[in-house]
Design a protein around this motif. Structure first.
Motif, PDB file in Angstrom:
ATOM      1  N   ARG A  21       0.857  -1.177   0.000  1.00 11.46           N
ATOM      2  CA  ARG A  21       0.000   0.000   0.000  1.00 11.46           C
ATOM      3  C   ARG A  21       0.894   1.229   0.000  1.00 11.46           C
ATOM      4  N   PRO A  22       0.680   2.156  -0.935  1.00 14.08           N
ATOM      5  CA  PRO A  22       1.529   3.351  -0.937  1.00 14.08           C
ATOM      6  C   PRO A  22       1.407   4.119   0.383  1.00 14.08           C
ATOM      7  N   GLN A  23       2.524   4.567   0.868  1.00 13.42           N
ATOM      8  CA  GLN A  23       2.564   5.343   2.103  1.00 13.42           C
ATOM      9  C   GLN A  23       2.554   6.830   1.762  1.00 13.42           C
ATOM     10  N   LEU A  24       2.135   7.654   2.707  1.00 13.97           N
ATOM     11  CA  LEU A  24       2.095   9.099   2.488  1.00 13.97           C
ATOM     12  C   LEU A  24       3.468   9.629   2.087  1.00 13.97           C
ATOM     13  N   THR A  25       4.501   9.131   2.727  1.00 11.36           N
ATOM     14  CA  THR A  25       5.850   9.624   2.435  1.00 11.36           C
ATOM     15  C   THR A  25       6.269   9.293   1.007  1.00 11.36           C
ATOM     16  N   SER A  26       5.960   8.093   0.541  1.00 17.51           N
ATOM     17  CA  SER A  26       6.344   7.729  -0.830  1.00 17.51           C
ATOM     18  C   SER A  26       5.511   8.496  -1.851  1.00 17.51           C
TER      19      SER A  26
END
Length: 134
Positions: A21-26
């Protein structure tokens, strides 16, 4: 291997690909790179606008007509948002350069602050432009 010994092999799939799941930071990191490209294209547009203004009233009117269309306004709005997202992300990185804000909670708070500030600043700039122009 002889042809009769070849078993059908299926390539195993990494479980990370299926559950990632994409993270906010990425997402913000990728968005920062994309906004840099958008701002470069916007800078070319700004140069075209300035050259048209220097070339005379007819070229300026043509470029101004394109900018004043609904497509032009959407592009300008996107460039404005890209500017503020890139700016706020850069400020976040400057804070990180002081070796502050590396705790996981701080990273997410500053990430959401970048997103919210970018939206607020974009809307504020556009609202202010309507008061100045109108």
């Amino acid at each position: 291997m002889p042809p009769d010994c070849k078993a059908k092999r299926t390539r195993p799939l990494s479980p990370n690909i299926q559950i990632y799941r994409p993270q906010l930071t990425s997402v913000l990191s990728i968005a920062n790179r994309i906004t840099g490209v958008v701002l470069s294209a916007g800078a070319v547009g700004l140069v075209i606008w300035l050259v048209a203004a220097a070339a005379g009233p007819q070229p300026y009117a043509a470029v101004q007509g394109a900018i004043g269309s609904w497509v032009g306004k959407v592009v300008l709005f996107g460039c404005t948002f890209a500017f503020f997202l890139h700016l706020c992300g850069g400020i976040r990185h400057l804070v990180w350069d002081t070796v502050h804000g590396y705790e996981l909670r701080s990273i997410y708070i500053s990430g959401w602050a970048v997103v919210i500030a970018s939206v607020v600043l974009t809307v504020a700039a556009w609202v202010a432009s309507f008061f100045v122009a109108g």
